[in-house]
Design a protein around this motif. Structure first.
Motif, PDB file in Angstrom:
ATOM      1  N   THR A  53       4.967  12.710  -3.896  1.00  0.00           N
ATOM      2  CA  THR A  53       5.686  11.470  -3.590  1.00  0.00           C
ATOM      3  C   THR A  53       4.930  10.628  -2.568  1.00  0.00           C
ATOM      4  O   THR A  53       4.758   9.411  -2.759  1.00  0.00           O
ATOM      5  N   VAL A  54       4.467  11.239  -1.486  1.00  0.00           N
ATOM      6  CA  VAL A  54       3.814  10.480  -0.413  1.00  0.00           C
ATOM      7  C   VAL A  54       2.503   9.857  -0.891  1.00  0.00           C
ATOM      8  O   VAL A  54       2.252   8.652  -0.683  1.00  0.00           O
ATOM      9  N   LEU A  81       3.177   7.062  -3.462  1.00  0.00           N
ATOM     10  CA  LEU A  81       3.678   5.840  -2.826  1.00  0.00           C
ATOM     11  C   LEU A  81       2.556   5.103  -2.106  1.00  0.00           C
ATOM     12  O   LEU A  81       2.496   3.863  -2.131  1.00  0.00           O
ATOM     13  N   ALA A  82       1.653   5.850  -1.464  1.00  0.00           N
ATOM     14  CA  ALA A  82       0.551   5.210  -0.734  1.00  0.00           C
ATOM     15  C   ALA A  82      -0.365   4.444  -1.691  1.00  0.00           C
ATOM     16  O   ALA A  82      -0.687   3.270  -1.444  1.00  0.00           O
ATOM     17  N   SER A 127       1.505   1.364  -3.374  1.00  0.00           N
ATOM     18  CA  SER A 127       1.753   0.243  -2.464  1.00  0.00           C
ATOM     19  C   SER A 127       0.459  -0.498  -2.126  1.00  0.00           C
ATOM     20  O   SER A 127       0.416  -1.739  -2.173  1.00  0.00           O
ATOM     21  N   SER A 145       5.794  -2.990  -9.027  1.00  0.00           N
ATOM     22  CA  SER A 145       5.382  -3.248  -7.649  1.00  0.00           C
ATOM     23  C   SER A 145       4.581  -4.548  -7.553  1.00  0.00           C
ATOM     24  O   SER A 145       4.784  -5.342  -6.628  1.00  0.00           O
ATOM     25  N   GLN A 173       5.625  -6.507   5.384  1.00  0.00           N
ATOM     26  CA  GLN A 173       6.392  -5.328   5.783  1.00  0.00           C
ATOM     27  C   GLN A 173       7.755  -5.219   5.090  1.00  0.00           C
ATOM     28  O   GLN A 173       8.093  -4.144   4.585  1.00  0.00           O
ATOM     29  N   PHE A 190       7.192  -4.410   1.488  1.00  0.00           N
ATOM     30  CA  PHE A 190       6.485  -3.135   1.441  1.00  0.00           C
ATOM     31  C   PHE A 190       7.485  -1.980   1.484  1.00  0.00           C
ATOM     32  O   PHE A 190       7.385  -1.019   0.709  1.00  0.00           O
ATOM     33  N   VAL A 191       8.458  -2.095   2.387  1.00  0.00           N
ATOM     34  CA  VAL A 191       9.494  -1.056   2.476  1.00  0.00           C
ATOM     35  C   VAL A 191      10.314  -1.004   1.197  1.00  0.00           C
ATOM     36  O   VAL A 191      10.672   0.073   0.703  1.00  0.00           O
ATOM     37  N   LEU A 250       8.356   0.834  -1.390  1.00  0.00           N
ATOM     38  CA  LEU A 250       8.317   2.260  -1.065  1.00  0.00           C
ATOM     39  C   LEU A 250       9.617   2.952  -1.437  1.00  0.00           C
ATOM     40  O   LEU A 250       9.617   4.037  -2.037  1.00  0.00           O
ATOM     41  N   ASN A 270      10.265   2.956  -5.459  1.00  0.00           N
ATOM     42  CA  ASN A 270       9.407   3.934  -6.129  1.00  0.00           C
ATOM     43  C   ASN A 270       9.672   5.342  -5.629  1.00  0.00           C
ATOM     44  O   ASN A 270       9.553   6.311  -6.389  1.00  0.00           O
ATOM     45  N   GLY A 271      10.032   5.473  -4.347  1.00  0.00           N
ATOM     46  CA  GLY A 271      10.338   6.794  -3.806  1.00  0.00           C
ATOM     47  C   GLY A 271      11.550   7.414  -4.466  1.00  0.00           C
ATOM     48  O   GLY A 271      11.565   8.618  -4.780  1.00  0.00           O
TER      49      GLY A 271
END
Length: 288
Positions: A83-84, A87-88, A91, A165, A204, A207-208, A211, A214-215
């Motif tokens: 997941t991390v 997402l990175a 994004s 995205s 920002q 961006f959140v 995140l 998609n998270g």
């Protein structure tokens, strides 16, 4: 509309419809929470019921924690890694692509953007089997395994997640003043520096939003990890691990419900903290 007040009868009807929809959408969550506090026999006798012993939740959690077939920590580690990193890359690459598409107005950039928009409506079921064949061929050609590997599932999430995205970032970046980037160019900032030092901090809120949206999808996804990682591979996300309690002859419903509750807790907490950014980001992206 400012000053608009619906008629009392219409307002009451809307409130009743809203209440009914709230109950319908919350019912699965309530059933999972209640059944995670019950024994397997209680759930078989009455699938929908109120728990009589709340302490049963602790016993179910302990049984899952000590179950060698489930291995909750390993599944949690794999879910967090996938997941991390997904997402990175989604994004960063999506925001960079959207910025280039917005600042370079050519017929090819418009065509490329419309291709991303069109890709959002293609059902996943249409491409899932060709995807496996393509991953197998690419893996054999490059010598890098794309199936049953972290890089394969992350690359798949990048492909499926970047269309939405880019659409969200594209709408938001159109509202970023071009004069800021021109001032950075005059000061000698490179194009990459302009994006990472000037544009990216302004993104920002959206961006959140990207995140979180998609998270929610990646953390809870079951079908794509099942196809790419396999049900019995060394890498298993939490949804795949939960499936281990669903045997061909015996279904441990109390463990299925409790493990489902444990799996949804991190993403529910994340949503509660970031929900205002979701609404704000979607609104900003839709009106700009």
């Amino acid at each position: 509309m400012a000053g608009y007040k619906p008629h009392n009868g219409r307002r009451i009807a809307l409130e009743i419809v809203t209440l009914i929809l709230f109950i319908l959408f919350m019912m699965p969550f309530v059933i999972v929470v209640f059944n995670s506090m019950r024994t397997n026999q209680d759930i078989i006798n009455a699938p929908v019921g109120v728990p009589t012993d709340v302490a049963q939740l602790g016993r179910n959690v302990a049984e899952i924690w000590n179950n060698p077939n489930f291995n909750f920590l390993s599944a949690l580690r794999d879910s967090v890694i996938i997941t991390v990193i997904s997402l990175a890359v989604i994004s960063i690459f999506s925001s960079m692509a959207a910025w280039v598409l917005v600042r370079n107005k050519t017929k090819w950039s418009n065509l490329l953007f419309m291709s991303y928009v069109a890709a959002m409506v293609i059902p996943f079921q249409v491409v899932m089997f060709p995807l496996l064949t393509w991953f197998k061929s690419v893996g054999d050609f490059l010598g890098i395994p794309m199936l049953r590997s972290y890089q394969g599932i992350i690359f798949a999430y990048l492909g499926f997640g970047e269309a939405m995205s880019i659409f969200i970032f594209h709408g938001f970046i159109k509202g970023v003043p071009l004069e800021l980037e021109e001032a950075a160019d005059i000061d000698g900032c490179s194009r990459a520096g302009t994006f990472f030092r000037i544009v990216l901090p302004l993104l920002q809120p959206v961006f959140v939003t990207v995140l979180v949206l998609n998270g929610l999808w990646i953390w809870n996804d079951y079908l794509l990890p099942l196809l790419v990682l396999g049900a019995s591979g060394n890498i298993r996300t939490i949804p795949l691990a939960v499936q281990g309690f669903n045997g061909a002859y015996v279904k441990q419903w109390h463990l299925i419900m409790t493990s489902t509750l444990l799996a949804m807790l991190p993403i529910v907490i994340l949503y509660l903290f970031a929900q205002k950014y979701i609404v704000q980001g979607m609104v900003d992206g839709s009106i700009k």
